[in-house]
Design an enzyme around this catalytic site. Structure first.
Site, mmCIF file in Angstrom:
data_model
loop_
_atom_site.group_PDB
_atom_site.id
_atom_site.type_symbol
_atom_site.label_atom_id
_atom_site.label_comp_id
_atom_site.label_asym_id
_atom_site.label_seq_id
_atom_site.Cartn_x
_atom_site.Cartn_y
_atom_site.Cartn_z
ATOM 1 N N HIS A 18 0.958 -1.276 0.067
ATOM 2 C CA HIS A 18 -0.024 0.079 -0.097
ATOM 3 C C HIS A 18 0.974 1.230 0.021
ATOM 4 O O HIS A 18 0.548 2.309 -0.878
ATOM 5 C CB HIS A 18 -0.740 0.117 1.037
ATOM 6 C CG HIS A 18 -1.587 1.055 1.467
ATOM 7 N ND1 HIS A 18 -2.967 1.222 0.907
ATOM 8 C CD2 HIS A 18 -1.439 2.497 1.723
ATOM 9 C CE1 HIS A 18 -3.594 2.433 1.229
ATOM 10 N NE2 HIS A 18 -2.531 3.134 1.966
ATOM 11 N N GLU A 19 1.833 1.325 0.987
ATOM 12 C CA GLU A 19 2.744 2.471 1.142
ATOM 13 C C GLU A 19 3.682 2.666 -0.126
ATOM 14 O O GLU A 19 4.040 3.555 -0.654
ATOM 15 C CB GLU A 19 3.474 2.380 2.320
ATOM 16 C CG GLU A 19 2.725 2.468 3.699
ATOM 17 C CD GLU A 19 1.774 3.773 3.691
ATOM 18 O OE1 GLU A 19 2.069 4.852 3.172
ATOM 19 O OE2 GLU A 19 0.621 3.755 4.358
ATOM 20 N N HIS A 22 1.961 4.649 -3.013
ATOM 21 C CA HIS A 22 2.263 5.866 -2.842
ATOM 22 C C HIS A 22 3.549 6.368 -3.105
ATOM 23 O O HIS A 22 3.722 7.187 -3.785
ATOM 24 C CB HIS A 22 1.794 6.526 -1.260
ATOM 25 C CG HIS A 22 0.453 6.112 -0.807
ATOM 26 N ND1 HIS A 22 -0.486 6.929 -1.303
ATOM 27 C CD2 HIS A 22 -0.022 5.695 0.452
ATOM 28 C CE1 HIS A 22 -1.584 6.494 -0.711
ATOM 29 N NE2 HIS A 22 -1.361 5.654 0.441
#
Length: 446
Positions: A18-19, A22
């Site tokens: 998820h990170e 980003h």
């Protein structure tokens, strides 16, 4: 320990990716990333590569990517062009959306990988209806084929169960079925507002329906149990208890539960011969302090019925990943519908799970094998992705709303409006976390 390791590995995979979503889009958009952290708290591991410090922190409940941002402190003149808040709203939208979209893409891959090993589907047939349950009072019968729930077609047992549970607390649930005789009818579940409906989440969606038929034949005998002491063995067919014929395993199970410490005279058949044994069920105290009886016998499933409702096959790799896409879309939509019902008051907050429940399911799925664990990871990844896309300030979805509004208006929303939104979002998430922990503890205590 097994459960803890399965949970930690799941968090490391899902949060890291998820990170990383980003992170990678931020780098592609020319934004300088200062820190990439998996976990919260003081890091116990750090490593610097280029401009970014990579960290592992001890609280495995999330993670974050810290970018250069003038709103969070002084930024050097040289770094201003690389600051997140100085980018065009379209770039900020792309960076923020990348995390949850990575989770959804990961779910497609995980499901596809699992399905490529083989798929087992359960057709939506009712095998067993437990007496005195929500399902029994709705009139379900063994042999019913569930075709729709409140008008929504269902193709397998899992989707039928999900739709029933999703609609149970909103009011009457109309379940369209084809009976064993071929007739079309509707079974109406009317349990909204009842104590039983409130326990559905704790019972993992169980309302008294099972896809499998169970016989009156003993499938297993626990060591040291009253059944073993009485001489019972796998394959014994139970015929009567205290002089009354046993028509189903449910009758036998209900009798033993209601007879803690009391002698039961059991008749059974073995190799064509009738035998008699006296069994005295162990007394077991439940979490609500009621006493039930337990004899240590497991039933044998009806193998002919099992073969009828179970379909196993191995799709091509392309088809497997296509099914992964379909499953991800389906579960994402179900998750959104659940949040909608939660907001409207048509779903109970008891369905919200926290880290303890997720850890428990992680351990259970890992014990069942690689495919089960992959599908658990996919389901949690979908939940993480959809949750983060909700338009709640402090979540990625809330930031998407702010940046979209800025793009349309040509200027940011007022600082006061943003601060109010962030406070509201933070309060909402804190409340949601408190409810999740409360539900975890109550499930843990039974």
């Amino acid at each position: 320990m097994h459960t803890l390791l399965a949970f930690i590995f799941a968090i490391l995979i899902l949060v890291s990716l998820h990170e990383f979503g980003h992170y990678i889009v931020a780098r592609l958009c020319g934004v300088k990333v200062v820190r990439f952290s998996v976990g919260f708290g003081k890091p116990f591991f750090t490593r610097k590569r280029g401009d970014t410090e990579w960290c592992l922190a001890p609280i495995p409940l999330g993670g974050y990517v810290k970018m250069v941002d003038t709103r969070e402190g002084e930024v050097s003149e040289a770094d201003l062009p690389y600051a997140f808040d100085k980018q065009h709203p379209a770039k900020r939208i792309a960076i923020v959306a990348a995390g949850p979209l990575t989770n959804l893409a990961l779910a497609v891959l995980l499901y596809g990988l699992s399905f490529s090993f083989g798929v087992t589907e359960l057709r939506p047939y009712v095998g067993t209806v437990e007496p005195d349950t929500i399902a029994a009072r709705a009139g379900f019968q063994s042999g019913d084929k569930i075709q729709s729930v409140n008008g929504t077609p269902v193709a397998d047992w899992g989707s039928a169960q999900t739709e029933i549970v999703l609609n149970l607390e909103a009011g009457k649930v109309a379940v369209g079925v084809q009976t064993a005789s071929g007739a079309q009818t509707v079974r109406t579940i009317d349990a909204a507002g009842t104590p039983e409906a409130g326990k559905i989440a704790k019972n993992q969606g169980y309302i008294g329906l099972m896809p499998f038929k169970i016989t009156t034949v003993a499938g297993g005998v626990e060591k040291g149990s009253p059944a073993e002491k009485a001489g019972l063995k796998p394959g014994d067919r139970l015929t009567a208890a205290d002089g009354k014929p046993i028509a189903s395993w449910q009758e036998w199970a209900n009798l033993t539960r209601q007879s803690p410490g009391k002698k039961i005279t059991l008749n059974y058949e073995r190799a064509g011969q009738t035998h008699t044994a006296d069994i005295r069920p162990d007394t077991v105290e439940q979490s609500d302090h009621t006493l039930i009886g337990r004899v240590g016998l497991r039933p044998q499933p009806d193998r002919a019925w099992d073969a009828q409702i179970r379909r196993s096959y191995r799709p091509s790799v392309v088809r497997a990943f296509g099914m992964g896409w379909e499953k991800t879309v389906s579960h994402s939509w179900t998750t959104l519908k659940f949040f909608g019902k939660l907001i409207s008051g048509n779903a109970s907050v008891s369905h919200i799970s926290g880290p303890l429940t997720i850890a428990d399911i992680a351990g259970q799925s890992a014990e069942l094998g690689l495919q089960s664990y992959l599908e658990f990871l996919a389901l949690v990844s979908i939940s993480l992705g959809v949750l983060n896309l909700l338009p709640v300030p402090v979540l990625d979805g809330g930031h998407l709303v702010f940046y979209t509004a800025e793009w349309i208006r040509g200027k940011p929303l007022g600082e006061r409006v943003q601060n109010i939104g962030l406070r509201f979002g933070l309060a909402l998430m804190m409340l949601m976390m408190a409810v999740a922990f409360f539900n975890d503890v109550t499930r843990l205590l039974g």
